[in-house]
Design a protein around this motif. Structure first.
Motif, mmCIF file in Angstrom:
data_model
loop_
_atom_site.group_PDB
_atom_site.id
_atom_site.type_symbol
_atom_site.label_atom_id
_atom_site.label_comp_id
_atom_site.label_asym_id
_atom_site.label_seq_id
_atom_site.Cartn_x
_atom_site.Cartn_y
_atom_site.Cartn_z
ATOM 1 N N ASN A 1 0.908 -1.126 -0.060
ATOM 2 C CA ASN A 1 -0.031 0.153 0.083
ATOM 3 C C ASN A 1 0.936 1.341 -0.022
ATOM 4 O O ASN A 1 0.235 2.281 0.246
ATOM 5 N N ASN B 1 2.468 4.585 -1.172
ATOM 6 C CA ASN B 1 2.159 5.448 -2.373
ATOM 7 C C ASN B 1 3.362 6.378 -2.398
ATOM 8 O O ASN B 1 3.598 7.314 -1.849
ATOM 9 N N GLU C 1 10.738 3.991 -4.144
ATOM 10 C CA GLU C 1 10.698 2.591 -4.255
ATOM 11 C C GLU C 1 12.022 1.804 -4.451
ATOM 12 O O GLU C 1 12.161 0.823 -3.674
ATOM 13 N N TRP D 1 5.453 -1.451 -5.536
ATOM 14 C CA TRP D 1 4.906 -0.347 -5.464
ATOM 15 C C TRP D 1 4.574 0.562 -6.804
ATOM 16 O O TRP D 1 4.319 1.632 -7.003
#
Length: 226
Positions: free
Chosen positions: A105, A107, A113, A149
């Motif tokens: 989850n 963001n 990332e 992600w």
């Protein structure tokens, strides 16, 4: 129920009385962890050493990435706080971490990332028995898990340590470790990201008395880490 027999005490388990196997006692350990930080022009990692009380140092280190409080000003966590570490399995140098689905989850952008993945890998590969790291979610790597992600993904796992984007602190010592007793001759190891790779080492007592001082060079100079 305890029954006295002579000078000894013998424990007799009554029918239906549950046995309670002893659990290992938690102890304080120092665990290196890696957080993210935004600089003037780039995002990078910072390395911190946290002291935790635990029976499982590897799991505790990862949980510091999820819920720990960074000490470095401006550093931040990237893993969602609701993430659970469900299992860590180590086999022949490969650690496989099984996360709960909440890990997906986050963001973040592509830079966060990539560094978020490295922060997990670098944290676990601080343990000498771990050389590579893979991720699963709820015990599997499906298409959604591989996407991670949404930018870098897990397509090239297992991952290896990468400290090239660790800019704080400039120098850290990996040996000797905190609390370790030392003797002569003393070997000091660590990494540094410093101008012209120049390193000075000073050995002092707890009272501040200088016992020795030498100068050496790292394998690389800033902006590389040697």
């Amino acid at each position: 129920m305890a029954v006295g027999i002579g000078c000894e005490k013998t424990s007799i388990e009554q029918p239906g009385e549950p046995s309670t196997p002893s659990q290992p006692a938690a102890k304080k350990v120092s665990v290196p962890v890696y957080y993210l930080k935004s600089g003037e022009s780039d995002i990078y990692m910072v390395r911190e050493v946290h002291v935790v009380s635990t029976t499982d140092a590897r799991k505790a280190a990862l949980e510091e990435l999820i819920k720990g409080v960074p000490k470095t000003e401006g550093a931040f966590r990237v893993l969602p706080e609701s993430t659970r570490i469900q299992n860590i399995e180590v086999d022949n140098g490969l650690a496989t971490i099984d996360f709960s689905s909440e890990v997906l989850n986050a963001n973040v952008g592509s830079a966060e990332e990539a560094l978020g993945i490295s922060s997990i890998v670098n944290t676990l590969t601080e343990f000498p028995e771990i050389e590579r790291v893979s991720f699963t979610v709820n015990g599997k790597v499906d298409e959604r898990t591989q996407d991670w992600w949404g930018h870098v993904g897990l397509y090239e796992q297992p991952f290896e340590s990468n400290i090239s984007k660790v800019w704080e602190p400039a120098i850290w010592v990996t040996s000797p470790s905190p609390g370790q007793k030392i003797s002569s001759p003393l070997t000091v190891t660590g990494t540094a990201c410093v101008f012209e790779a120049a390193i000075s080492l000073r050995l002092v007592t707890s009272e501040g008395q200088k016992l020795a001082e030498i100068f050496t060079t790292a394998t690389s100079g800033a902006p590389d880490r040697g």
